[in-house]
Design an enzyme around this catalytic site. Structure first.
Site, PDB file in Angstrom:
ATOM      1  N   SER A   1       9.291 169.261  27.966  1.00 10.99           N
ATOM      2  CA  SER A   1       8.592 170.005  26.910  1.00 10.99           C
ATOM      3  C   SER A   1       9.533 171.047  26.323  1.00 10.99           C
ATOM      4  O   SER A   1      10.040 171.915  27.038  1.00 10.99           O
ATOM      5  CB  SER A   1       7.362 170.696  27.491  1.00 10.99           C
ATOM      6  OG  SER A   1       6.943 171.693  26.584  1.00 10.99           O
TER       7      SER A   1
ATOM      8  N   HIS B   1       8.712 166.034  24.465  1.00  7.82           N
ATOM      9  CA  HIS B   1       7.327 166.513  24.357  1.00  7.82           C
ATOM     10  C   HIS B   1       7.291 167.771  23.479  1.00  7.82           C
ATOM     11  O   HIS B   1       7.977 168.750  23.740  1.00  7.82           O
ATOM     12  CB  HIS B   1       6.806 166.822  25.766  1.00  7.82           C
ATOM     13  CG  HIS B   1       5.360 167.180  25.850  1.00  7.82           C
ATOM     14  ND1 HIS B   1       4.350 166.239  25.962  1.00  7.82           N
ATOM     15  CD2 HIS B   1       4.736 168.387  25.847  1.00  7.82           C
ATOM     16  CE1 HIS B   1       3.186 166.854  26.029  1.00  7.82           C
ATOM     17  NE2 HIS B   1       3.383 168.155  25.967  1.00  7.82           N
TER      18      HIS B   1
ATOM     19  N   ASP C   1       4.856 170.637  21.839  1.00  4.91           N
ATOM     20  CA  ASP C   1       3.558 171.299  21.980  1.00  4.91           C
ATOM     21  C   ASP C   1       3.218 172.073  20.706  1.00  4.91           C
ATOM     22  O   ASP C   1       3.840 173.098  20.415  1.00  4.91           O
ATOM     23  CB  ASP C   1       3.590 172.255  23.167  1.00  4.91           C
ATOM     24  CG  ASP C   1       3.649 171.517  24.494  1.00  4.91           C
ATOM     25  OD1 ASP C   1       2.720 170.738  24.776  1.00  4.91           O
ATOM     26  OD2 ASP C   1       4.634 171.698  25.235  1.00  4.91           O
TER      27      ASP C   1
ATOM     28  N   MET D   1       0.504 174.337  18.811  1.00  2.00           N
ATOM     29  CA  MET D   1      -0.665 175.193  19.094  1.00  2.00           C
ATOM     30  C   MET D   1      -1.049 175.979  17.848  1.00  2.00           C
ATOM     31  O   MET D   1      -0.159 176.437  17.116  1.00  2.00           O
ATOM     32  CB  MET D   1      -0.325 176.177  20.221  1.00  2.00           C
ATOM     33  CG  MET D   1       0.187 175.491  21.483  1.00  2.00           C
ATOM     34  SD  MET D   1       0.455 176.689  22.803  1.00  2.00           S
ATOM     35  CE  MET D   1       1.281 175.648  24.015  1.00  2.00           C
TER      36      MET D   1
ATOM     37  N   HIS E   1       1.992 166.682  21.277  1.00  2.00           N
ATOM     38  CA  HIS E   1       0.761 167.128  21.937  1.00  2.00           C
ATOM     39  C   HIS E   1       0.130 168.204  21.062  1.00  2.00           C
ATOM     40  O   HIS E   1       0.613 169.328  21.005  1.00  2.00           O
ATOM     41  CB  HIS E   1       1.138 167.669  23.325  1.00  2.00           C
ATOM     42  CG  HIS E   1      -0.005 168.250  24.088  1.00  2.00           C
ATOM     43  ND1 HIS E   1       0.171 169.020  25.221  1.00  2.00           N
ATOM     44  CD2 HIS E   1      -1.352 168.161  23.907  1.00  2.00           C
ATOM     45  CE1 HIS E   1      -1.007 169.391  25.692  1.00  2.00           C
ATOM     46  NE2 HIS E   1      -1.952 168.888  24.911  1.00  2.00           N
TER      47      HIS E   1
ATOM     48  N   MET F   1      -2.487 170.808  20.279  1.00  2.00           N
ATOM     49  CA  MET F   1      -3.531 171.690  20.806  1.00  2.00           C
ATOM     50  C   MET F   1      -4.092 172.464  19.626  1.00  2.00           C
ATOM     51  O   MET F   1      -3.882 173.679  19.468  1.00  2.00           O
ATOM     52  CB  MET F   1      -2.917 172.618  21.873  1.00  2.00           C
ATOM     53  CG  MET F   1      -2.643 171.877  23.167  1.00  2.00           C
ATOM     54  SD  MET F   1      -1.459 172.725  24.221  1.00  2.00           S
ATOM     55  CE  MET F   1       0.058 172.019  23.577  1.00  2.00           C
TER      56      MET F   1
ATOM     57  N   MET G   1      -4.287 167.242  31.607  1.00  2.00           N
ATOM     58  CA  MET G   1      -3.758 168.608  31.688  1.00  2.00           C
ATOM     59  C   MET G   1      -3.914 169.137  33.123  1.00  2.00           C
ATOM     60  O   MET G   1      -5.011 169.129  33.682  1.00  2.00           O
ATOM     61  CB  MET G   1      -4.500 169.540  30.730  1.00  2.00           C
ATOM     62  CG  MET G   1      -4.219 169.301  29.256  1.00  2.00           C
ATOM     63  SD  MET G   1      -2.475 169.351  28.786  1.00  2.00           S
ATOM     64  CE  MET G   1      -2.002 171.025  29.255  1.00  2.00           C
TER      65      MET G   1
ATOM     66  N   ASP H   1       0.552 166.974  32.554  1.00  2.00           N
ATOM     67  CA  ASP H   1       1.224 168.061  31.834  1.00  2.00           C
ATOM     68  C   ASP H   1       0.813 169.431  32.375  1.00  2.00           C
ATOM     69  O   ASP H   1      -0.359 169.804  32.283  1.00  2.00           O
ATOM     70  CB  ASP H   1       0.846 167.942  30.345  1.00  2.00           C
ATOM     71  CG  ASP H   1       1.588 168.917  29.457  1.00  2.00           C
ATOM     72  OD1 ASP H   1       2.445 169.669  29.953  1.00  2.00           O
ATOM     73  OD2 ASP H   1       1.297 168.904  28.239  1.00  2.00           O
TER      74      ASP H   1
HETATM   75  O1  LIG Z   1       0.971 171.625  26.899  1.00  2.00           O
HETATM   76  C1  LIG Z   1       1.553 172.453  27.578  1.00  2.00           C
HETATM   77  C2  LIG Z   1       1.000 173.835  27.747  1.00  2.00           C
HETATM   78  O2  LIG Z   1      -0.165 173.960  27.036  1.00  2.00           O
HETATM   79  C3  LIG Z   1       2.755 172.031  28.292  1.00  2.00           C
HETATM   80  O3  LIG Z   1       3.385 170.912  27.717  1.00  2.00           O
HETATM   81  C4  LIG Z   1       3.720 173.075  28.790  1.00  2.00           C
HETATM   82  O4  LIG Z   1       4.733 173.343  27.869  1.00  2.00           O
HETATM   83  C5  LIG Z   1       4.339 172.639  30.060  1.00  2.00           C
HETATM   84  O5  LIG Z   1       5.127 173.669  30.544  1.00  2.00           O
HETATM   85  P1  LIG Z   1       5.413 173.849  32.108  1.00  2.00           P
HETATM   86  O6  LIG Z   1       4.084 174.051  32.789  1.00  2.00           O
HETATM   87  O7  LIG Z   1       6.090 172.569  32.549  1.00  2.00           O
HETATM   88  O8  LIG Z   1       6.300 175.037  32.159  1.00  2.00           O
HETATM   89 FE   LIG Z   2       1.995 169.726  26.410  1.00  2.00          FE
END
Ligand SMILES: O=C(CO)[C@@H](O)[C@H](O)COP(=O)(O)O
Ligand SMILES: [Fe+2]
Length: 214
Positions: free
Chosen positions: A6, A31, A33, A35, A64, A66, A135, A173
């Site tokens: 990620s 990956h 993310d 948001m 991903h 969110m 998740m 994740d």
């Molecule tokens: O979707 C998410 C958080 O919402 C993840 O993809 C995090 O970015 C994962 O980070 P780590 O827990 O591996 O530090």
């Molecule tokens: Fe994620």
């Protein structure tokens, strides 16, 4: 094991260098993310940044989302070059329609599910999707601790997939490191996301290889 680092935990001042590091690693996906500050209490980045990332990445993008109302952005995400678009089951009023839209746009379809949402919410869609993103932390931030109930949930999810004859794979994740990744491998996860474990490591290539070998 498929590995999707990620980018959330990368050094954003040196994104090109970080992406090139991943290009030369054993990672399978990148990956991303996204948001929106509404679905989750944090904001990351949008389309121009994803496009720029895709121009440098040789890995397929695993996006991903969110965000609320993800159905509004299917064509933009496709135009950013995403291979896999994942939306949250909790964010979709008309889930089946969103799945059809992503498929029609030519991307693989993922559905993400929060730690507190029962996997029964996936029963009537499981045969239509390529991936479930389970998740293992509450979405919104990198660097959180793995929620142990994820393992029991993974067992039930794998059974649902097997019983329904679905080809969906399971990506997990949040809070993944060599220890939690090892547990998830035992419980037959197919793909792991790792942010802080990879980017906080003094040797990210080795961290990725260690997860890959689980
Ligand atoms: O979707 C998410 C958080 O919402 C993840 O993809 C995090 O970015 C994962 O980070 P780590 O827990 O591996 O530090
Ligand atoms: Fe994620």
């Amino acid at each position: 094991m498929l590995i999707a680092p990620s980018l959330l935990s990368a050094d954003f001042g040196n994104l090109q260098r970080e992406i090139e590091m991943l290009n030369s690693s054993e990672a399978d996906y990148l990956h991303i993310d996204v948001m929106d500050g509404v679905f989750v209490p944090n904001i990351t980045f949008g389309f121009p940044v994803i496009k720029a990332i895709n121009a440098i990445s040789t890995l397929p993008l695993d996006v991903h989302l969110m965000i609320v109302e993800p159905q509004k952005y299917v064509s933009q995400i496709r135009d950013c070059g995403a291979s896999l678009m994942t939306v949250h089951v909790e964010a979709c009023v008309h889930l089946y329609r969103v799945v059809q839209m992503i498929r029609q746009a030519g991307m693989k379809v993922g559905i993400a599910i929060n730690p507190g949402t029962p996997i029964e919410h996936l029963v009537d869609i499981i045969n239509e999707i390529d991936l479930v993103l389970l998740m293992s932390v509450n979405p919104g931030f990198g660097g959180q601790s793995f929620i142990k109930n994820t393992l029991a949930k993974l067992v039930r999810l794998k059974k649902l997939i097997a019983d329904s004859g679905s080809n969906a794979i399971v990506e997990v994740d949040g809070g993944i490191n060599a220890h939690t990744g090892g547990l998830l491998a035992q419980y037959e996860a197919d793909m792991l996301v790792a942010g802080s474990y990879v980017f906080n490591s003094p040797a990210p290539h080795h961290a990725i290889r260690a997860l890959k070998a689980l």
